[in-house]
Design a protein around this motif. Structure first.
Motif, mmCIF file in Angstrom:
data_model
loop_
_atom_site.group_PDB
_atom_site.id
_atom_site.type_symbol
_atom_site.label_atom_id
_atom_site.label_comp_id
_atom_site.label_asym_id
_atom_site.label_seq_id
_atom_site.Cartn_x
_atom_site.Cartn_y
_atom_site.Cartn_z
ATOM 1 N N TYR A 8 -8.882 -1.188 -39.180
ATOM 2 C CA TYR A 8 -9.581 -0.155 -38.599
ATOM 3 C C TYR A 8 -11.220 -0.953 -38.989
ATOM 4 C CZ TYR A 8 -11.538 4.527 -38.331
ATOM 5 O OH TYR A 8 -12.369 5.558 -38.141
ATOM 6 N N TRP A 9 -11.128 -0.987 -39.956
ATOM 7 C CA TRP A 9 -12.926 -1.608 -39.334
ATOM 8 C C TRP A 9 -13.329 -2.544 -38.696
ATOM 9 C CZ3 TRP A 9 -15.990 2.276 -40.598
ATOM 10 C CH2 TRP A 9 -15.192 3.338 -41.795
ATOM 11 N N GLN A 10 -12.677 -3.191 -38.618
ATOM 12 C CA GLN A 10 -12.695 -4.189 -37.662
ATOM 13 C C GLN A 10 -12.557 -3.778 -36.253
ATOM 14 O OE1 GLN A 10 -9.766 -7.602 -38.356
ATOM 15 N NE2 GLN A 10 -10.124 -8.146 -40.245
ATOM 16 N N VAL A 11 -11.544 -3.119 -35.313
ATOM 17 C CA VAL A 11 -11.426 -2.539 -34.552
ATOM 18 C C VAL A 11 -13.281 -1.958 -34.627
ATOM 19 C CG1 VAL A 11 -10.064 -1.299 -33.297
ATOM 20 C CG2 VAL A 11 -9.235 -2.707 -34.776
ATOM 21 N N PHE A 12 -13.014 -1.180 -35.433
ATOM 22 C CA PHE A 12 -14.226 -0.154 -35.192
ATOM 23 C C PHE A 12 -15.760 -1.045 -35.398
ATOM 24 C CE2 PHE A 12 -17.626 2.802 -36.567
ATOM 25 C CZ PHE A 12 -17.404 4.516 -36.060
ATOM 26 N N ARG A 13 -16.081 -1.836 -35.619
ATOM 27 C CA ARG A 13 -17.271 -2.795 -35.557
ATOM 28 C C ARG A 13 -17.062 -3.576 -34.034
ATOM 29 N NH1 ARG A 13 -15.988 -4.254 -40.624
ATOM 30 N NH2 ARG A 13 -15.110 -5.908 -40.133
ATOM 31 N N ARG A 14 -15.880 -3.688 -33.695
ATOM 32 C CA ARG A 14 -15.686 -4.565 -32.496
ATOM 33 C C ARG A 14 -16.270 -3.740 -31.042
ATOM 34 N NH1 ARG A 14 -12.440 -9.301 -31.929
ATOM 35 N NH2 ARG A 14 -12.039 -9.728 -34.077
ATOM 36 N N PHE A 16 -18.452 -1.130 -31.192
ATOM 37 C CA PHE A 16 -19.917 -1.362 -31.370
ATOM 38 C C PHE A 16 -20.190 -2.554 -30.824
ATOM 39 C CE2 PHE A 16 -19.158 2.458 -34.594
ATOM 40 C CZ PHE A 16 -20.932 2.863 -33.512
ATOM 41 N N ARG A 17 -20.159 -3.499 -30.303
ATOM 42 C CA ARG A 17 -20.160 -4.254 -30.283
ATOM 43 C C ARG A 17 -19.857 -4.461 -28.246
ATOM 44 N NH1 ARG A 17 -17.142 -8.396 -33.711
ATOM 45 N NH2 ARG A 17 -18.021 -7.744 -35.915
ATOM 46 N N THR A 21 -21.055 1.888 -22.572
ATOM 47 C CA THR A 21 -20.183 2.751 -21.253
ATOM 48 C C THR A 21 -19.830 4.034 -21.318
ATOM 49 O OG1 THR A 21 -18.124 1.847 -21.293
ATOM 50 C CG2 THR A 21 -19.840 -0.072 -20.330
ATOM 51 N N GLY A 22 -19.279 4.426 -20.498
ATOM 52 C CA GLY A 22 -18.763 5.415 -21.297
ATOM 53 C C GLY A 22 -17.466 5.883 -22.009
ATOM 54 N N GLY A 23 -16.443 4.467 -21.090
ATOM 55 C CA GLY A 23 -15.353 4.330 -22.131
ATOM 56 C C GLY A 23 -16.065 3.625 -23.665
ATOM 57 N N ARG A 24 -16.898 3.075 -24.002
ATOM 58 C CA ARG A 24 -17.254 2.058 -25.128
ATOM 59 C C ARG A 24 -16.772 4.223 -26.098
ATOM 60 N NH1 ARG A 24 -22.232 -0.058 -28.609
ATOM 61 N NH2 ARG A 24 -23.047 2.395 -28.263
ATOM 62 N N ARG A 25 -17.943 4.937 -25.164
ATOM 63 C CA ARG A 25 -18.281 6.135 -26.031
ATOM 64 C C ARG A 25 -16.948 6.898 -27.028
ATOM 65 N NH1 ARG A 25 -23.213 5.697 -23.843
ATOM 66 N NH2 ARG A 25 -22.341 6.808 -21.543
ATOM 67 N N ARG A 26 -15.558 6.834 -25.216
ATOM 68 C CA ARG A 26 -14.911 7.779 -25.974
ATOM 69 C C ARG A 26 -14.253 7.160 -26.921
ATOM 70 N NH1 ARG A 26 -15.303 8.932 -20.324
ATOM 71 N NH2 ARG A 26 -14.377 6.081 -19.667
ATOM 72 N N LEU A 27 -14.127 5.775 -26.679
ATOM 73 C CA LEU A 27 -13.435 4.813 -27.603
ATOM 74 C C LEU A 27 -13.999 5.136 -29.699
ATOM 75 C CD1 LEU A 27 -11.503 2.523 -28.428
ATOM 76 C CD2 LEU A 27 -13.070 0.711 -28.042
ATOM 77 N N ILE A 28 -15.129 5.183 -29.425
ATOM 78 C CA ILE A 28 -15.423 5.286 -30.598
ATOM 79 C C ILE A 28 -15.623 6.394 -31.341
ATOM 80 C CG2 ILE A 28 -17.679 5.507 -31.718
ATOM 81 C CD1 ILE A 28 -19.277 3.088 -30.577
ATOM 82 N N TRP A 29 -15.849 7.705 -30.331
ATOM 83 C CA TRP A 29 -15.315 8.747 -30.432
ATOM 84 C C TRP A 29 -13.422 9.089 -31.246
ATOM 85 C CZ3 TRP A 29 -17.968 12.306 -32.494
ATOM 86 C CH2 TRP A 29 -18.952 12.612 -32.252
ATOM 87 N N ALA A 30 -12.979 8.176 -30.543
ATOM 88 C CA ALA A 30 -11.815 8.366 -30.884
ATOM 89 C C ALA A 30 -10.949 7.572 -31.961
ATOM 90 C CB ALA A 30 -10.701 7.586 -29.347
ATOM 91 N N LEU A 31 -12.269 6.903 -32.281
ATOM 92 C CA LEU A 31 -12.142 5.918 -33.519
ATOM 93 C C LEU A 31 -12.516 6.278 -34.461
ATOM 94 C CD1 LEU A 31 -12.441 2.533 -32.363
ATOM 95 C CD2 LEU A 31 -10.460 2.841 -33.180
ATOM 96 N N ALA A 32 -13.439 7.145 -34.575
ATOM 97 C CA ALA A 32 -14.112 7.804 -35.825
ATOM 98 C C ALA A 32 -13.879 9.195 -36.065
ATOM 99 C CB ALA A 32 -15.318 8.094 -35.285
ATOM 100 N N ILE A 33 -12.999 9.511 -34.941
ATOM 101 C CA ILE A 33 -12.267 11.525 -35.628
ATOM 102 C C ILE A 33 -10.801 11.044 -35.218
ATOM 103 C CG2 ILE A 33 -12.637 13.604 -34.722
ATOM 104 C CD1 ILE A 33 -15.222 12.754 -35.106
ATOM 105 N N GLY A 34 -10.435 10.690 -33.572
ATOM 106 C CA GLY A 34 -9.299 10.776 -33.749
ATOM 107 C C GLY A 34 -8.060 10.454 -34.199
ATOM 108 N N PHE A 35 -8.329 9.203 -34.149
ATOM 109 C CA PHE A 35 -7.718 8.198 -34.792
ATOM 110 C C PHE A 35 -6.893 8.903 -36.492
ATOM 111 C CE2 PHE A 35 -5.450 4.180 -36.772
ATOM 112 C CZ PHE A 35 -4.617 3.931 -35.886
ATOM 113 N N PRO A 36 -8.423 8.678 -37.413
ATOM 114 C CA PRO A 36 -8.332 9.148 -38.924
ATOM 115 C C PRO A 36 -7.326 10.039 -38.512
ATOM 116 C CG PRO A 36 -10.032 8.175 -38.321
ATOM 117 C CD PRO A 36 -9.729 8.422 -36.696
ATOM 118 N N LEU A 37 -7.682 11.912 -37.505
ATOM 119 C CA LEU A 37 -6.443 12.783 -38.011
ATOM 120 C C LEU A 37 -6.073 12.139 -37.885
ATOM 121 C CD1 LEU A 37 -9.069 15.337 -36.336
ATOM 122 C CD2 LEU A 37 -8.918 15.145 -38.087
#
Length: 131
Positions: A8-14, A16-17, A21-37
């Motif tokens: 999970y942390w490896q994917v989360f760090r990647r 950020f690299r 783009t808008g896609g990256r922001r959605r991915l980070i929100w999904a990883l930070a909020i959606g996936f843990p929920l």
């Protein structure tokens, strides 16, 4: 329920690299909020499985068959062929997304209510989205 924090942390760090783009922001929100929920949601239902279906841990599986293959190699056709035999079982996509026994029972209950009271309107809508 087992949660692989290292991956999970490896994917989360990647994420950020990636380029900003808008896609990256959605991915980070999904990883930070959606996936843990989602993981928490599944963990709650897995715990409830032990309450409502305590005997599920005693089911034995004899001689499992795993079908693995490249895309477009006929694995889906083979699964459909084997599913006609009562000795074989397989996962549908929604069953993979909702892994708990209780979640499966809830979905099947909603499907029965849909058939009885809504004449299959929910099923038609879901099938329409798949096309």
């Amino acid at each position: 329920m087992y949660f692989d924090f290292d991956t999970y942390w490896q994917v989360f760090r990647r994420a950020f690299r990636e380029p900003a783009t808008g896609g990256r922001r959605r991915l980070i929100w999904a990883l930070a909020i959606g996936f843990p929920l989602l993981a928490l949601w599944d963990a709650i239902f897995f715990a409830l499985d032990h309450v409502f279906f305590p005997g599920f841990r005693h089911v034995t599986i004899e001689s499992p068959v795993f079908i693995v293959g490249n895309a477009r190699s006929g694995t889906t056709n083979l699964c459909r062929l084997l599913s006609g035999d009562a000795r074989f079982s397989y996962f549908r996509t929604w069953e993979i997304l909702l892994p708990s026994i209780l979640q499966k029972k809830i979905v099947r209950g909603i499907a029965q209510l849909d058939q009885r009271w809504l004449a299959g309107a929910l099923e038609a809508r879901v099938n329409g989205r798949q096309d």
